[in-house]
Design a protein around this motif. Structure first.
Motif, PDB file in Angstrom:
ATOM      1  N   UNK A   1       0.870  -1.173   0.000  1.00 49.06           N
ATOM      2  CA  UNK A   1       0.000   0.000   0.000  1.00 49.06           C
ATOM      3  C   UNK A   1       0.909   1.226   0.000  1.00 49.06           C
ATOM      4  N   UNK A   2       0.521   2.268  -0.726  1.00 52.37           N
ATOM      5  CA  UNK A   2       1.380   3.441  -0.887  1.00 52.37           C
ATOM      6  C   UNK A   2       1.696   4.173   0.403  1.00 52.37           C
ATOM      7  N   UNK A   3       0.681   4.321   1.242  1.00 51.88           N
ATOM      8  CA  UNK A   3       0.882   5.058   2.492  1.00 51.88           C
ATOM      9  C   UNK A   3       1.829   4.290   3.410  1.00 51.88           C
ATOM     10  N   UNK A   4       1.618   2.984   3.467  1.00 51.92           N
ATOM     11  CA  UNK A   4       2.490   2.129   4.279  1.00 51.92           C
ATOM     12  C   UNK A   4       3.926   2.200   3.739  1.00 51.92           C
ATOM     13  N   UNK A   5       4.051   2.250   2.407  1.00 51.37           N
ATOM     14  CA  UNK A   5       5.376   2.295   1.783  1.00 51.37           C
ATOM     15  C   UNK A   5       6.177   3.500   2.264  1.00 51.37           C
ATOM     16  N   UNK A   6       5.548   4.669   2.294  1.00 52.43           N
ATOM     17  CA  UNK A   6       6.268   5.876   2.741  1.00 52.43           C
ATOM     18  C   UNK A   6       6.689   5.750   4.202  1.00 52.43           C
ATOM     19  N   UNK A   7       5.804   5.188   5.015  1.00 56.93           N
ATOM     20  CA  UNK A   7       6.138   4.993   6.425  1.00 56.93           C
ATOM     21  C   UNK A   7       7.327   4.027   6.550  1.00 56.93           C
ATOM     22  N   UNK A   8       7.315   3.000   5.730  1.00 56.08           N
ATOM     23  CA  UNK A   8       8.372   1.984   5.766  1.00 56.08           C
ATOM     24  C   UNK A   8       9.725   2.591   5.343  1.00 56.08           C
ATOM     25  N   UNK A   9       9.701   3.447   4.321  1.00 54.89           N
ATOM     26  CA  UNK A   9      10.933   4.104   3.872  1.00 54.89           C
ATOM     27  C   UNK A   9      11.546   4.911   5.014  1.00 54.89           C
TER      28      UNK A   9
END
Ligand code: CA
Length: 234
Positions: free
Chosen positions: A34-42
């Protein structure tokens, strides 16, 4: 050192396939569907490279790309886009806003791994940054990633540090803005030759006692910049 790859893709079969093959090749792999999760993960665990699908729930791949490129910390992290053939227009936009390469679906994992390796190689600093440079009052220590003037520590961003150390490792050599972009920024397409001027100005403000009459980082009019040779700075 083991390189970290973040896969951002909502098709879980593809995630599994890529993760399995990348791990087999020695990469450390995390993923987000998921895109939002991706930014948090980065932000939580900055990867060395991002494999980014364009069509995602939450934020789409283009928006993620844009946000990463806007952030100093991730502006240089290589991004390999995954796209379907039908997404050609988005792919072009993706490259324009700073993705480094793309692979079209369906792809072979071997192809993806080859691109990942190439991007990571391209992103390696041009100069092995291990030689300490001492010039007058200025000390640049790449091992400690520290700069000091007359014994006082100076805070430089990662790029400022790399630019200063690169020039200081070649004292007396004149570099054009384009040469500095190639050597210091490498594959980052978000910067222009004028960005070099901005970085040079910031470095001077931090290390020069008179930034208007720089002793270390000198302007060669009509050409570019050079770092003073030994003895010149005083
Ligand atoms: Ca998708």
């Amino acid at each position: 050192m083991q390189k970290k790859v973040l896969i951002v893709e909502d098709e879980t079969d593809l995630v599994k396939l890529l993760k399995y093959n990348l791990e087999k090749e020695g990469f450390k792999v995390s993923y987000a569907t998921d895109g939002t999760v991706a930014l948090a993960e980065v932000r939580r665990d900055p990867p060395d490279l991002v494999i980014l699908d364009l069509m995602l729930p939450g934020l789409d791949g283009l928006e993620i790309c844009r946000q990463l490129r806007r952030n100093d910390r991730f502006a240089r992290t290589p991004i390999l886009m995954l796209s379907a053939r039908s997404e050609e227009a988005d792919r072009v936009v993706g490259l324009e806003i700073g993705a480094d390469d793309y692979v079209t679906k369906p792809f072979s994992t071997r192809e993806v791994i080859a691109r990942v390796r190439a991007l990571l190689r391209r992103n390696e600093p041009a100069v092995p940054q291990r030689f300490k440079v001492q010039r007058g009052d200025l000390v640049i220590d790449p091992t400690a990633h520290s700069v000091s003037v007359s014994g006082r520590g100076v805070e430089l961003s990662a790029l400022e540090f790399r630019l200063l150390h690169y020039m200081a490792s070649h004292p007396g050599m004149v570099f054009s803005r384009d040469q500095l972009l190639d050597s210091v920024w490498g594959n980052d397409r978000t910067v222009t030759p004028r960005s070099v001027d901005v970085y040079i100005r910031r470095i001077r403000e931090k290390i020069e006692s008179k930034p208007q009459q720089p002793a270390y980082v000198q302007t060669i009019h009509g050409v570019g910049y050079r770092f003073a040779t030994n003895g010149e700075e005083s």
